[in-house]
Design an enzyme around this catalytic site. Structure first.
Site: not given
Length: 854
Positions: A32, A35, A100, A103, A523, A722, A726
């Site tokens: 509105c 707002c 490294c 960086c 799992d 596995d 997953d």
């Protein structure tokens, strides 16, 4: 705000600022005019904002700043605080050239300085940057330019089919270049090191070299060998380190460049102009510069190999997608590329085909292997109206389906994004290393400059020579060899020990997180269980022989294409039975199957089939209740009109699983199970194993949410799985632990792999991680203590009181000694003994054997 400027703002297209000092933001939640007023008021309260205009219809705010230092992120923050969040986007970049931790900090700093960027996270291992921006306030080109200003190259991460190939080629090129650099450096460093260091420790060799070659000629030889290393393989340190130094953000490349150049340069002076140096200081340190360069290149070579493996999970996921699809258009069947499939296309699928996109079955039926999504080993029947998922595999039968989701909207593409996002998140240990490195390198350079300045001002004659000698000593002794070796050597030895235990640490960071893990989430299928359906129960009624009953039932079931039937047939074959040919085979939809076998009428199916045949199954009521408690669905067999047996096929629990759960509880860990299986089966298994918490009937994103929920309780979570389904959860968890007997994608998404699939290695891995982290902390203490104590000594603080100066040659020896201390300490991990010794056959079987007669 002038009308013409508003028009200009509204007509601007693309993710870009509307003018030099004006930005357009998407605002959510406005409903509105009040707002609009609240949002405008909040924006105008931000320092630097001179005007704000909010459009309710377009849900956008146009903001004008007084200067080019636009605080767009500040605007987003105050708007969000007012209850109207700004629309955001996430942009991912591939960053090249990082070597490294410093960086990472520099790239993140440049990205976060771009107006409109809310957050930036750079992952050194995957060489990617994940940038959260205010939608349409930042251009991708602007982010790439920011990375370029930091001294690196960047490009957007696209979804092109050849993306994984291009990334692999780039990795192989980087590894190849480093391998050549290491080879060349090693060839020229080895004779230099042997001749120079050998002459120091072997008096005979020293005497022979001086008599036959001569000191000065040796210096010339050392100069030639070291110069090739310095400006051949070592040139990369100048190419990265010098620009970083000039930008005021020195990194490890800068420090290596300065330290080795100082050692090499001082040695050149000692070789060609020794008269400018004070008596007793004419020494050469060519071997120090060459060895430092070679060792660091070797480290980067192994680092490049390790980094390359992190993206294999994404590559494997992308390869799951079919390359082509058979579609029907205008009544014609044609084969087209996967990227040409459109929503609404009718797609044909034949036996063995990989389903190209997500959709809804229109005609036909089949069984589809959906283990990549659900993790369950039993293929699922698909018929008209059923949903199919791209990347799953059709087993038998043919069908057609309507394409409903294509491209980036498919479930497989969403899984890829989830893995990428989880892998791109920053770990606390990495942030700590970034911070330390950002301070360490400039501090060392400052210490060397201060040393030179103090000696020039207060030092005795010749002040310049003393300043040079001590400045060089500081740079050499502070070269981060011990600091660089502290963590990787412990990880190398620790992970090597783990491999002998059957535990593969794919990422060293897992050692940090696994040590503090408090929750182990597991799992079910393929992790707690064997991952394939087997005949677990066959209880025969009185008067029937178990072996004969199994033979007859298997003969009938061999005619069926159902996976449960296949498990029964395999059980019979495992006991040396070969199914017999049958006559009058009949499949009764929704009930079961029937046939004539060796003169017997055999009928197999659910309890409702038996009741249809007029048979009472109450004789097996106790067995049926027991099977139900175990999460199994029973089948019944009738022979010649009489109830003969109750049968159950299920995915049996691994023999080692109960002992593993007990060991985890003994370590004080909470155990949770997260599975796509139905709740009844999951809770039955949890009761049998004593699992603390169960989350069932979840898809891949649900598994991720479950892991996040556990993490939200403030505890570190390790997830063990596995399957392909997953992969997102493995990547989201603080530590992903994959079963080595599972899919390659799960393994590549995890930080830790149990190579044997034995869950008892989880507590063993936790114990090893604790020992390794202790070792790393000891190494870091030696590295930092060494620098803290010896840098002041190298600078000459002992000279005024004791007349002691640390010659650069002793600085090089001290540097080597610190590295030896670190390496020796790390080797102690070879003596680690796991708390649970695992033998090949020390566990009793826990899957219920085929039963005897009732």
């Amino acid at each position: 705000m002038p009308t013409d400027e508003i028009s200009k703002l509204e007509s601007t297209k693309g993710h870009a600022p509307t003018s030099d000092n004006s930005y357009s933001l998407g605002i959510e939640g406005m409903s509105c005019a009040s707002c609009v007023g609240r949002v405008e008021k909040a924006i105008r309260g931000v320092p630097g904002v001179i005007d704000a205009s909010v459009n309710l219809a377009t849900q956008r705010a146009q903001v004008v700043f007084a200067n080019d230092k636009a605080d767009v992120a500040g605007v987003a923050q105050v708007v969000g605080a007012a209850g109207y969040p700004a629309t955001t986007d996430t942009i991912e970049l591939a960053v090249k050239g990082m070597s490294c931790a410093s960086c990472v900090g520099r790239v993140e700093g440049k990205l976060t300085s771009v107006p409109g960027v809310l957050d930036a996270s750079v992952n050194l291992a995957t060489a990617t940057a994940t940038v959260k921006v205010i939608a349409e306030a930042v251009t991708t080109d602007g982010l790439i330019e920011a990375v370029k200003n930091a001294g690196y190259e960047a490009e957007t991460i696209g979804d092109a089919p050849d993306r994984s190939d291009r990334e692999r080629e780039a990795r192989e090129q980087e590894i190849g270049e480093l391998k050549r650099a290491v080879t060349i450096a090693g060839i020229f460093t080895l004779p230099l090191f042997v001749l120079d260091m050998g002459s120091h420790f072997i008096p005979g060799l020293h005497h022979w070299l001086h008599m036959s070659v001569g000191q000065q000629n040796l210096f010339y030889l050392f100069f030639a060998l070291a110069s090739i290393v310095q400006f051949g393989p070592g040139l990369r340190f100048y190419q990265k380190g010098w620009p970083a130094l000039m930008r005021g953000g020195p990194d490890m490349n800068s420090l290596v460049m300065l330290g080795t150049t100082a050692a090499w340069g001082y040695s050149v002076v000692a070789t060609f102009a020794p008269q400018v140096l004070p008596a007793g200081t004419v020494n050469v340190y060519f071997e120090a510069s060459a060895v430092i360069i070679t060792l660091i290149l070797v480290g980067r070579y192994f680092e490049a190999i390790a980094k390359g493996r992190t993206s294999e999970a994404i590559k494997a996921l992308m390869q799951l997608q079919a390359k082509t699809a058979r579609v029907v258009r205008d009544g014609q069947e044609m084969e087209i590329g996967i990227d040409e499939v459109r929503q609404g296309d009718i797609v044909l699928v034949r036996p063995g085909d990989k389903i190209p996109v997500d959709g809804t079955v229109v005609e036909g039926s089949s069984f589809v292997d959906e283990s990549m999504i659900t993790g369950e080993p039993v293929p699922v029947r698909k018929e008209a109206g059923a949903e199919v998922v791209g990347g799953t595999i059709n087993k038998v039968g043919s069908f057609t389906f309507e394409a409903t989701k294509i491209g980036a909207d498919t479930l497989l593409a969403q899984i890829v994004r989830m893995v990428e996002q989880a892998q791109g998140s920053k770990l606390p240990i990495q942030a700590m290393v970034d911070k330390v490195t950002n301070y360490f390198v400039p501090a060392v350079i400052a210490a060397a400059l201060v040393t030179v300045g103090v000696w020039l001002i207060f030092g005795p004659a010749p002040a310049l020579t003393f300043a040079l000698v001590n400045g060089v000593a500081v740079l050499i002794i502070a070269c981060p060899c011990a600091m660089g070796l502290a963590t990787p050597t412990s990880i190398m030895v620790g992970t090597g020990k783990a491999a002998k235990m059957g535990v593969l640490f794919r990422k060293g960071e897992a050692l940090q997180s696994l040590r503090d893990t408090r929750v182990i989430a597991l799992d079910k299928t393929g992790t707690l269980t064997k991952g394939r359906p087997e005949l677990t129960d066959l209880v025969v009624a009185k008067g029937f022989d178990e072996a004969e009953t199994l033979h007859l039932v298997a003969s009938v079931e061999r005619q069926s294409e159902h996976p449960i039937a296949e498990a029964i047939v395999n059980a019979a074959k495992a006991r040396g039975m070969e199914p017999t040919a049958v006559q009058s085979f009949e499949a009764i939809p929704g009930f079961g199957v029937a046939a004539q076998v060796d003169g017997h009428r055999v009928e197999v199916g659910a309890d409702r089939y038996m009741r249809k045949l007029g048979l009472n199954v109450d004789v097996f009521s106790k067995t049926a209740h027991r099977l139900a408690d175990e999460g199994k669905s029973p089948l019944y067999a009738a022979i010649d009109g009489q109830l003969a047996a109750i049968i159950a096929v299920a995915d049996p629990i691994k023999e080692s699983t109960p002992a593993a759960i007990r060991a985890l509880h003994a370590e004080g860990l909470q155990v949770a199970m997260i599975t796509g299986d139905n709740r009844r089966t999951a809770e039955a298994i949890a009761r049998r194993l004593g699992i603390d918490k169960v989350v069932a009937e979840v898809l891949p994103d649900g598994k991720v949410d479950a892991v996040k929920s556990l993490q939200g309780e403030g505890r570190l979570v390790a997830f063990v799985g596995d399957g392909i389904n997953d992969a997102p959860a493995l990547a989201q968890a603080d530590v992903g632990i994959a079963i080595g007997t599972g899919t390659d994608i799960a393994i590549e998404s995890a930080e830790v792999v149990l190579m044997s699939g034995d869950l008892r290695n989880v507590p063993n891995a936790i114990a090893l991680s604790r020992a390794t982290i202790r070792n790393i902390k000891q190494n870091l203490f030696w590295a930092f203590a060494y620098n803290t104590v010896l840098i002041p000594v190298a600078a000459g603080v002992l000279f005024p009181a004791f007349g002691i100066l640390l010659s650069p040659i002793f600085a090089a020896v001290a540097m080597a000694a610190s590295s030896i201390c670190v390496l020796t300490n790390a080797l102690r991990l070879k003596g680690f003994r796991p708390p649970i010794a695992i033998e090949a056959n020390d566990a009793a079987a826990t899957s219920r054997p085929v039963s005897q007669a009732a």
